[in-house]
Design a protein around this motif. Structure first.
Motif, short mmCIF file in Angstrom:
data_model
loop_
_atom_site.label_atom_id
_atom_site.label_comp_id
_atom_site.label_asym_id
_atom_site.label_seq_id
_atom_site.Cartn_x
_atom_site.Cartn_y
_atom_site.Cartn_z
N PRO A 150 0.98 -1.12 -0.01
CA PRO A 150 -0.08 0.18 0.07
C PRO A 150 0.32 1.81 -0.16
O PRO A 150 1.85 1.53 0.34
CB PRO A 150 -0.80 0.26 1.23
N LYS A 151 0.28 2.43 -0.67
CA LYS A 151 1.44 3.81 -0.53
C LYS A 151 0.47 4.49 0.14
O LYS A 151 -0.99 4.31 0.60
CB LYS A 151 1.28 4.26 -2.12
N GLU A 152 1.21 5.59 0.88
CA GLU A 152 0.58 7.15 1.62
C GLU A 152 -0.89 7.18 1.02
O GLU A 152 -0.14 8.22 -0.28
CB GLU A 152 1.28 7.66 1.80
N VAL A 153 -1.74 7.80 1.56
CA VAL A 153 -2.45 8.40 1.29
C VAL A 153 -3.19 9.85 2.02
O VAL A 153 -3.04 9.58 2.58
CB VAL A 153 -3.90 7.08 0.67
N ARG A 154 -3.50 10.69 1.60
CA ARG A 154 -3.80 12.33 1.98
C ARG A 154 -4.62 13.05 1.61
O ARG A 154 -4.86 12.41 0.69
CB ARG A 154 -2.25 12.96 2.44
N GLU A 155 -5.29 13.44 2.50
CA GLU A 155 -6.32 14.56 2.12
C GLU A 155 -5.93 15.23 2.06
O GLU A 155 -5.26 16.24 3.33
CB GLU A 155 -7.63 14.12 3.22
N PHE A 156 -6.23 16.38 1.57
CA PHE A 156 -6.30 17.76 0.48
C PHE A 156 -7.51 18.54 0.20
O PHE A 156 -7.60 18.17 -0.67
CB PHE A 156 -4.22 17.85 0.25
N ASP A 157 -7.61 19.44 0.52
CA ASP A 157 -9.08 19.95 0.84
C ASP A 157 -10.00 19.39 0.35
O ASP A 157 -10.59 19.74 -0.98
CB ASP A 157 -8.58 21.15 -0.51
N GLY A 158 -10.24 18.12 1.34
CA GLY A 158 -11.36 17.10 0.37
C GLY A 158 -11.05 15.96 -0.06
O GLY A 158 -11.75 16.07 -0.83
N ARG A 159 -9.95 16.15 -0.97
CA ARG A 159 -9.93 14.96 -1.80
C ARG A 159 -8.39 14.17 -1.43
O ARG A 159 -7.47 14.36 -1.27
CB ARG A 159 -9.83 15.93 -3.34
N GLN A 160 -8.64 12.85 -1.30
CA GLN A 160 -7.27 12.25 -1.79
C GLN A 160 -6.52 11.91 -2.45
O GLN A 160 -6.52 12.16 -3.58
CB GLN A 160 -8.35 10.95 -0.92
N TYR A 161 -5.41 11.70 -2.52
CA TYR A 161 -4.20 11.92 -3.03
C TYR A 161 -3.54 10.72 -2.71
O TYR A 161 -3.04 10.28 -1.22
CB TYR A 161 -3.11 13.22 -3.43
N VAL A 162 -2.82 10.18 -3.67
CA VAL A 162 -1.65 9.13 -3.20
C VAL A 162 -0.32 9.67 -3.41
O VAL A 162 0.19 10.53 -4.65
CB VAL A 162 -1.67 7.87 -3.95
N LEU A 163 1.32 9.26 -2.38
CA LEU A 163 2.05 9.62 -2.80
C LEU A 163 2.75 8.77 -4.29
O LEU A 163 3.36 7.62 -3.52
CB LEU A 163 2.48 9.36 -1.23
N GLU A 164 4.03 9.33 -4.47
CA GLU A 164 4.83 9.09 -5.32
C GLU A 164 5.72 9.18 -5.92
O GLU A 164 5.94 10.57 -4.95
CB GLU A 164 3.64 9.04 -7.10
N TYR A 165 7.09 8.81 -5.19
CA TYR A 165 8.05 8.88 -5.44
C TYR A 165 8.74 9.61 -6.81
O TYR A 165 8.76 8.43 -7.65
CB TYR A 165 9.05 7.83 -4.78
N GLY A 166 9.69 10.27 -6.54
CA GLY A 166 10.02 10.04 -7.92
C GLY A 166 11.22 9.46 -8.64
O GLY A 166 11.67 8.37 -7.81
N ILE A 167 11.53 9.65 -9.40
CA ILE A 167 12.32 8.20 -10.36
C ILE A 167 13.88 8.45 -11.01
O ILE A 167 14.35 9.91 -11.49
CB ILE A 167 12.11 7.46 -11.51
N ARG A 168 15.18 8.40 -10.43
CA ARG A 168 16.50 8.56 -11.21
C ARG A 168 17.14 7.10 -11.30
O ARG A 168 16.83 6.70 -10.65
CB ARG A 168 17.39 8.98 -10.08
N THR A 169 17.70 7.28 -12.12
CA THR A 169 18.52 5.76 -12.60
C THR A 169 19.81 6.35 -13.02
O THR A 169 20.07 7.37 -13.42
CB THR A 169 17.81 5.79 -14.17
N ASP A 170 20.68 5.32 -13.38
CA ASP A 170 21.99 5.04 -13.63
C ASP A 170 22.27 5.92 -15.01
O ASP A 170 22.90 6.68 -15.26
CB ASP A 170 22.22 4.24 -13.57
N PHE A 171 21.69 5.70 -15.75
CA PHE A 171 21.55 6.28 -17.28
C PHE A 171 20.49 6.58 -17.70
O PHE A 171 19.16 6.11 -17.13
CB PHE A 171 22.35 5.02 -18.04
N ALA A 172 20.26 7.08 -19.10
CA ALA A 172 19.43 7.82 -19.48
C ALA A 172 19.58 7.38 -21.02
O ALA A 172 20.54 7.94 -21.34
CB ALA A 172 18.17 8.98 -19.48
N LEU A 173 18.95 6.76 -22.11
CA LEU A 173 18.87 6.24 -23.62
C LEU A 173 17.55 7.23 -23.98
O LEU A 173 16.52 6.77 -23.71
CB LEU A 173 19.08 5.50 -24.21
N VAL A 174 17.93 8.17 -24.84
CA VAL A 174 16.58 9.38 -25.60
C VAL A 174 16.75 9.72 -26.75
O VAL A 174 18.74 9.37 -27.37
CB VAL A 174 16.88 10.57 -24.91
N ARG A 175 16.24 9.89 -27.43
CA ARG A 175 16.72 10.13 -28.88
C ARG A 175 15.77 11.61 -29.45
O ARG A 175 14.39 11.56 -28.64
CB ARG A 175 16.02 9.06 -30.04
#
Length: 259
Positions: A150-175
């Motif tokens: 389960p993930k952390e869920v909090r209420e803000f201004d009467g609405r619920q929100y789920v906590l998501e974590y930022g992603i960092r990776t060793d490498f990124a490949l793009v075009r």
């Protein structure tokens, strides 16, 4: 930090990649995928890698090449798509998969690249995304071996929100469609998709560019501060773009008279 970030080949750009490394990879299906870098990564022979991408290519194309070779251990993606090998490995217990809402995945990459460790979003509240129980890994018989917590869920201004974590990776490949020697990038229309976000998330970001040129600062989509290495493609490599689906429609009969 080198001012001139151009390296001679994709192989040179990937020379320090090791087994178990994590990669953020741009593209959506086969649109805007860093195919030259993916093929070079395959040739390195590295294995046990973790991939963060919108999806995992198609059977025999894009990241699907690494998948079919058994090189990928973990995938964070928004959907499996029509990649039968992806589905087979996931359901057969050969691959660990973290499914994430597409918008949340995009924001997790952007947040990681912006130095934001976590954020709250309404996406996924009231579903297994927030409540836990999504299969991360299956047993060979198809039963669930590991489920998401389960993930952390909090209420803000009467609405619920789920906590998501930022992603960092060793490498990124793009075009990118265009890039300069300082790593500034310009993307072509829909091929921009996840590329800027993936580039932001990588600690070492490698960009393959179809055209190496001087850029007007006003046209830059992604500043070079996020890019460490640039590989200029040959005209043949730049033109080699697969099409995921070809749809041919029958000629319209509207306005004609049947015999």
């Amino acid at each position: 930090m080198r001012r001139d970030k151009v390296v001679a080949t994709a192989e040179e750009a990937l020379a320090d990649v090791r087994d178990g490394a994590s990669f953020a990879v741009g593209g959506f299906g086969l649109s805007g995928i860093p195919n030259v870098l993916i093929q070079a990564l395959y040739r390195t022979g590295v294995t046990g890698i973790a991939v963060v991408s919108n999806n995992c290519g198609v059977d025999g194309g894009g990241l699907g090449v690494l998948l079919a070779a058994g090189r990928i251990a973990h995938v964070t993606a928004s959907y499996i798509g029509e990649n039968k090998e992806f589905a087979r490995q996931y359901l057969g217990g050969e691959l660990e998969v973290e499914l994430t809402p597409q918008g949340s995945l995009a924001e997790r990459l952007r947040a990681g690249g912006s130095g934001i460790p976590a954020f709250y979003t309404p996406a996924g509240v009231g579903t297994p995304i927030a409540d836990g129980g999504l299969p991360l890994r299956h047993n060979p018989d198809g039963s669930v071996a590991l489920a998401s917590p389960p993930k952390e869920v909090r209420e803000f201004d009467g609405r619920q929100y789920v906590l998501e974590y930022g992603i960092r990776t060793d490498f990124a490949l793009v075009r990118a469609a265009k890039g300069d020697r300082h790593g500034n990038l310009v993307f072509n229309k829909a091929a921009r998709n996840f590329n800027p976000l993936a580039a932001m998330a990588g600690r070492i970001t490698i960009a393959e560019v179809e055209e190496l040129t001087e850029l007007d600062p006003d046209e830059v989509h992604l500043p070079g501060v996020f890019v460490q290495r640039v590989v200029a493609l040959t005209p043949e490599q730049a033109a080699d773009k697969a099409i995921e689906k070809r749809t041919i429609s029958a000629p319209s009969t509207r306005g004609t008279t049947r015999p």
